[in-house]
Design an enzyme around this catalytic site. Structure first.
Site, PDB file in Angstrom:
ATOM      1  CG  HIS A 136      -1.827   1.154   1.339  1.00  0.00           C
ATOM      2  ND1 HIS A 136      -3.191   1.058   1.172  1.00  0.00           N
ATOM      3  CD2 HIS A 136      -1.590   2.469   1.599  1.00  0.00           C
ATOM      4  CE1 HIS A 136      -3.738   2.250   1.323  1.00  0.00           C
ATOM      5  NE2 HIS A 136      -2.780   3.123   1.596  1.00  0.00           N
ATOM      6  CD  GLU A 137       1.473   3.403   3.704  1.00  0.00           C
ATOM      7  OE1 GLU A 137       1.613   4.496   3.099  1.00  0.00           O
ATOM      8  OE2 GLU A 137       0.465   3.129   4.385  1.00  0.00           O
ATOM      9  CG  HIS A 140       0.339   5.986  -0.701  1.00  0.00           C
ATOM     10  ND1 HIS A 140      -0.753   6.284  -1.483  1.00  0.00           N
ATOM     11  CD2 HIS A 140      -0.169   5.596   0.512  1.00  0.00           C
ATOM     12  CE1 HIS A 140      -1.863   6.078  -0.796  1.00  0.00           C
ATOM     13  NE2 HIS A 140      -1.533   5.663   0.413  1.00  0.00           N
TER      14      HIS A 140
END
EC number: 3.4.24.-
Length: 237
Positions: A136-137, A140
């Site tokens: 997820h990160e 980003h």
């Protein structure tokens, strides 16, 4: 990374009105657990118990997080794929800027363009949860390098990268929702999970007025951002 904390020692005061009893010995821990199970501990007491537990287990939690992080960086297909694509954009994410820390807020992790990725060691349930959080990160991070995301003032940017991160990381796959979060739906489950998490993320930003505002922003960018699976050819898992 201001919500991650160094080691400290919980209070040793007596039992409070919350029902929580400070102390690290086994007998005190069982008394607290019994108070929770029998409904004698308030929500405030449960939070005190959680914080004390996290402080007590900090070293072990961080060590486990770091070991699993290093393993995933070397062997996880999705983490290696994202790492390679971030490297192609002249970025670098590795053990030197993916930090395992005890967090004081209830979240799994975070990304900061200046510092890297924070993994909340005390919130990680298992290696699969850590892998989803890292992915997820890292989405980003990819978006920051590829699309020049304005993290401060542009809610549409924030909504788009959150949609993509929730969709592509694996955290919204059916098994994760079904067994971990008690979401029992079989149709449109993935989309609803992504939308729900994106709205929550946008709602938490200073520039967002309320939940209706967050929903509006997410809806405005939904079609284009949900369909955009870069750097994957399709939703990986």
């Amino acid at each position: 990374m201001s919500d991650s904390q160094p080691c400290s020692t919980p209070s040793t005061r007596g039992k409070s009105d919350s029902g929580y009893i400070p102390g690290d010995d086994t007998w005190t821990q069982w008394r607290n657990i019994f108070a929770i199970l029998t409904g004698q501990m308030t929500d405030e007491g449960k939070e005190q118990f959680r914080i004390a537990r996290d402080i007590r287990n900090e070293a072990a939690d961080c060590k486990r997080c770091e070991d699993q992080r290093d393993y995933l960086l070397q062997y996880s297909p999705i983490i290696r794929f994202l790492s390679d694509n971030i490297r192609q954009l002249r970025g670098d994410l590795s053990s030197h800027n993916i930090y395992c820390r005890r967090c004081t807020s209830r979240k799994a992790g975070g990304f900061d363009p200046e510092y890297g990725i924070l993994l909340c060691a005390n919130e990680m349930k298992d290696q699969g949860h850590l892998e989803d959080t890292m992915a997820h990160e890292m989405v980003h991070a990819y978006d920051h390098l590829r699309f020049k995301v304005d993290w401060t003032d542009n809610l549409r940017h924030a909504a788009c990268t959150e949609i993509r991160a929730s969709s592509l990381s694996g955290e919204c796959r059916w098994a994760r929702e079904f067994f971990r979060r008690g979401q029992w739906k079989f149709t449109q489950q993935h989309q609803e999970c992504v939308r729900r998490r994106a709205i929550l993320s946008v709602r938490a930003r200073p520039g967002c007025k309320d939940e209706a505002h967050a929903e509006k922003v997410v809806n405005e960018v939904w079609d284009s951002c949900f369909r955009d699976t870069r750097p994957f050819d399709e939703i990986y898992r």
